[in-house]
Design an enzyme around this catalytic site. Structure first.
Site, short mmCIF file in Angstrom:
data_model
loop_
_atom_site.label_atom_id
_atom_site.label_comp_id
_atom_site.label_asym_id
_atom_site.label_seq_id
_atom_site.Cartn_x
_atom_site.Cartn_y
_atom_site.Cartn_z
N SER A 1 0.83 -1.22 0.00
CA SER A 1 0.00 0.00 0.00
C SER A 1 0.86 1.26 0.00
CB SER A 1 -0.97 0.01 1.19
OG SER A 1 -0.30 -0.21 2.40
N HIS B 1 -1.91 -8.90 2.01
CA HIS B 1 -1.60 -7.63 2.68
C HIS B 1 -2.76 -7.31 3.63
CE1 HIS B 1 0.19 -3.82 3.42
NE2 HIS B 1 -0.20 -3.15 2.34
N HIS C 1 5.77 -12.73 7.49
CA HIS C 1 5.98 -11.34 7.05
C HIS C 1 7.17 -11.30 6.10
CE1 HIS C 1 6.47 -6.98 7.19
NE2 HIS C 1 5.22 -6.97 7.57
N ARG D 1 3.04 -4.74 16.79
CA ARG D 1 1.66 -4.28 16.63
C ARG D 1 0.69 -5.37 17.14
NH1 ARG D 1 1.83 -2.98 10.33
NH2 ARG D 1 2.68 -5.09 10.43
N ASP E 1 -2.23 -8.42 11.67
CA ASP E 1 -3.59 -8.85 11.34
C ASP E 1 -4.07 -10.04 12.17
OD1 ASP E 1 -3.88 -6.92 9.22
OD2 ASP E 1 -2.44 -8.12 8.10
N1 HAX Z 1 1.17 -19.86 6.07
C1 HAX Z 1 1.56 -20.78 5.16
N2 HAX Z 1 2.61 -20.60 4.32
C2 HAX Z 1 3.31 -19.46 4.46
C3 HAX Z 1 2.98 -18.47 5.43
C4 HAX Z 1 1.85 -18.71 6.24
N3 HAX Z 1 1.43 -17.83 7.13
N4 HAX Z 1 3.87 -17.47 5.32
C5 HAX Z 1 4.73 -17.79 4.33
N5 HAX Z 1 4.37 -18.98 3.81
C6 HAX Z 1 4.99 -19.68 2.68
C7 HAX Z 1 4.94 -18.79 1.44
O1 HAX Z 1 3.66 -18.89 0.82
C8 HAX Z 1 6.07 -19.37 0.63
O2 HAX Z 1 5.62 -20.56 0.04
P1 HAX Z 1 6.12 -21.02 -1.43
O3 HAX Z 1 7.61 -21.10 -1.34
O4 HAX Z 1 5.44 -22.34 -1.61
O5 HAX Z 1 5.64 -19.97 -2.37
C9 HAX Z 1 7.11 -19.70 1.68
O6 HAX Z 1 6.38 -19.86 2.92
C10 HAX Z 1 8.19 -18.65 1.87
O7 HAX Z 1 7.55 -17.43 2.12
P2 HAX Z 1 8.26 -16.30 3.01
O8 HAX Z 1 9.53 -15.93 2.31
O9 HAX Z 1 8.36 -16.77 4.42
O10 HAX Z 1 7.20 -15.14 2.99
P3 HAX Z 1 6.99 -14.02 1.88
O11 HAX Z 1 7.90 -12.89 2.16
O12 HAX Z 1 7.01 -14.59 0.51
O13 HAX Z 1 5.47 -13.60 2.16
C11 HAX Z 1 3.60 -13.04 3.48
C12 HAX Z 1 5.10 -12.85 3.26
C13 HAX Z 1 3.12 -12.07 4.54
C14 HAX Z 1 2.87 -12.72 2.16
C15 HAX Z 1 3.35 -14.51 3.92
O14 HAX Z 1 3.98 -14.76 5.15
C16 HAX Z 1 1.86 -14.84 4.01
O15 HAX Z 1 1.24 -15.18 2.99
N6 HAX Z 1 1.25 -14.75 5.25
C17 HAX Z 1 -0.17 -14.98 5.42
C18 HAX Z 1 -0.98 -13.77 4.95
C19 HAX Z 1 -0.80 -12.59 5.89
O16 HAX Z 1 -0.91 -12.71 7.10
N7 HAX Z 1 -0.56 -11.41 5.31
C20 HAX Z 1 -0.42 -10.17 6.08
C21 HAX Z 1 1.03 -9.72 6.20
C22 HAX Z 1 1.17 -8.43 6.98
C23 HAX Z 1 0.56 -7.31 6.22
O17 HAX Z 1 0.99 -6.88 5.17
N8 HAX Z 1 -0.53 -6.82 6.72
O18 HAX Z 1 -1.24 -5.93 6.05
#
Ligand code: HAX
Length: 439
Positions: free
Chosen positions: A241, A271, A318, A327, A373
């Site tokens: 964002s 996000h 994250h 937070r 979140d």
């Molecule tokens: N559950 C399951 N799998 C997860 C995970 C979770 N909570 N977090 C990461 N992973 C997976 C990823 O999908 C990725 O899988 P692949 O290799 O198969 O693609 C792997 O673990 C490595 O990911 P990462 O390097 O640890 O994490 P990223 O930097 O790629 O992604 C995210 C960060 C926040 C998008 C990710 O942790 C996620 O999808 N979390 C769940 C959704 C979430 O809570 N989002 C909010 C984040 C905070 C925010 O922005 N708030 O607004």
């Protein structure tokens, strides 16, 4: 010009001088090398932006102008009788770099109350959507409809000098932030309360008035709104964002257009939509188990099931953080004071105990800890705000404070059009082959 605007200009002029001198003396300094993996994998860890309002440390969490969340909860002015910081104060801090006095905060509060009028055509745009439309879609469209009010767009059309951009962006920032609670509350009352709208109360602070227009006059809910609006406001510049707002703003799109871009990004489930997803995930689990208090063993099984289904556990992980998000901790502390026995809050705390080791054991998730979140929905639900589709709109109203104060800095520092270089895989293959030939 108001005194906050004068102070901002003074700070920006000094910062401009400093940046000029830094670039003259060290402009060719290399910060880091970039790997091909980083280029392919979401630019993780590539430093490529300057965002003055906040800085994220992967272990410690966010600092706003050097202050952590616990420090802000202590130092920022509070409402009379309240314990939580007023978001007006955080905005002042992000904009000027100075911790505000109570008087400064009252000044911002009353400026926003004065500017909060929303023209009728914005409500007409909202009304044109089917009621079933997701609140984030309505919210973003309403922000776009409000673009008719942009002072920056008007001044640009009239041919202002580059040196004046910041001034109009500042004016749009103040008016847009002032209007967002009214728009958000309108969407909420239209969608969930049969269109029975509640008039703003100009005597209340920004968050309390927002709570009031949503239909919640309970003092403790107002405190939650103040805390919520502070902790969701900013998370340095690279998140979707903030980056989208900054990127679109770099094309000199006005603050309304730029913020709307940021909000379409916030609406994504990886996000800001994660707050909605967390509460749905908990509710689905409770439904499946036919219990509003699942045991830790049941939660552990449900997490495994989620992972096996190829889904993410929302609220965990994250892109930058590698520890529990402060937070999350701030919300946990709030819940311990205000609603420690709420069953959903208890479930959030049980997930916190159970999820990290399971996520860690996958060996691929870099951060097994909860993010912002993971907790917010349970608190909102406790006060009766059960409509989880609306949660990201609350996040959006708060995020305006950070991304728009940042946008003021972007224009005051004269940041240019953002345009990084991209490559093709064909280019990468040739680059590798060339390297191998030389070796
Ligand atoms: N559950 C399951 N799998 C997860 C995970 C979770 N909570 N977090 C990461 N992973 C997976 C990823 O999908 C990725 O899988 P692949 O290799 O198969 O693609 C792997 O673990 C490595 O990911 P990462 O390097 O640890 O994490 P990223 O930097 O790629 O992604 C995210 C960060 C926040 C998008 C990710 O942790 C996620 O999808 N979390 C769940 C959704 C979430 O809570 N989002 C909010 C984040 C905070 C925010 O922005 N708030 O607004």
């Amino acid at each position: 010009m108001g005194y906050v605007k004068d102070l901002f200009k003074e700070k920006a002029d000094a910062q401009n001088k400093e940046i000029k001198s830094i670039l003259e003396q060290h402009g060719n300094m290399k910060i880091e090398d970039v790997t091909l993996a980083q280029v392919y994998q979401g630019m993780r860890g590539i430093t490529g932006l300057v965002t003055e309002t906040s800085l994220l440390d992967s272990n410690e969490g966010i600092r706003f102008r050097g202050y952590s969340i616990p420090e802000l909860r202590e130092k920022l002015p509070k409402a009379e009788g309240g314990n939580e910081p007023l978001p007006e104060g955080l905005f002042y801090l992000m904009l000027t770099g100075e911790v505000p006095s109570g008087e400064n905060v009252e000044h911002i509060s009353s400026t926003w109350a004065r500017r909060s009028h929303v023209p009728n055509h914005v409500f007409d745009v909202i009304e044109a959507f089917p009621v079933s439309t997701h609140p984030m879609t309505q919210f973003t469209a309403a922000v776009l409809a409000l673009q008719t009010e942009s002072k920056f767009a008007k001044a640009y059309n009239e041919g202002i000098s580059k040196k004046e951009y910041w001034s109009y962006v500042y004016e749009d920032t103040m008016s847009l932030i002032a209007r967002l609670p009214r728009i958000a509350a309108y969407i909420y009352r239209r969608k969930y309360k049969g269109g029975e709208h509640i008039h703003p109360d100009g005597m209340l602070d920004w968050s309390a008035n927002f709570a009031h227009m949503l239909g919640y006059d309970d003092e403790s809910f107002k405190e939650l709104m103040r805390l919520y609006m502070v902790i969701h406001a900013d998370h340095e510049g690279g998140n979707v964002s903030a980056h989208a707002t900054h990127l679109v703003g770099s094309a000199l799109s006005d603050p309304y257009l730029s913020f709307a871009a940021g909000m379409t990004g916030l609406a994504g489930p990886l996000h800001g939509l994660a707050n909605q997803e967390v509460i749905r995930w908990i509710e689905d689990m409770c439904k499946e188990l036919n219990s509003d208090a699942p045991t830790k063993a049941q939660i552990a099984d449900y997490i495994q099931k989620t992972l096996v289904a190829g889904k993410v556990v929302p609220g965990y992980g994250h892109a930058v953080l590698r520890k529990t998000d402060p937070r999350f901790t701030a919300q946990m502390e709030f819940a311990k004071t205000h609603c420690p026995n709420d069953p959903t809050v208890q479930t959030v705390w049980n997930v916190y105990e159970v999820a990290p080791p399971i996520l860690e054991s996958t060996g691929k998730i870099k951060n097994p800890w909860p993010n912002v979140d993971a907790h917010s929905g349970a608190l909102l639900k406790h006060y009766g705000l059960i409509e989880e589709e609306f949660y990201t709109v609350l996040f959006g109203v708060s995020r305006a404070l950070g991304v728009l104060s940042s946008l003021c800095w972007d224009r005051a520092l004269g940041f240019p059009l953002e345009r990084p270089k991209s490559i093709t895989t064909e280019w990468v293959k040739k680059f590798i082959a060339k390297g191998e030939a030389v070796a």
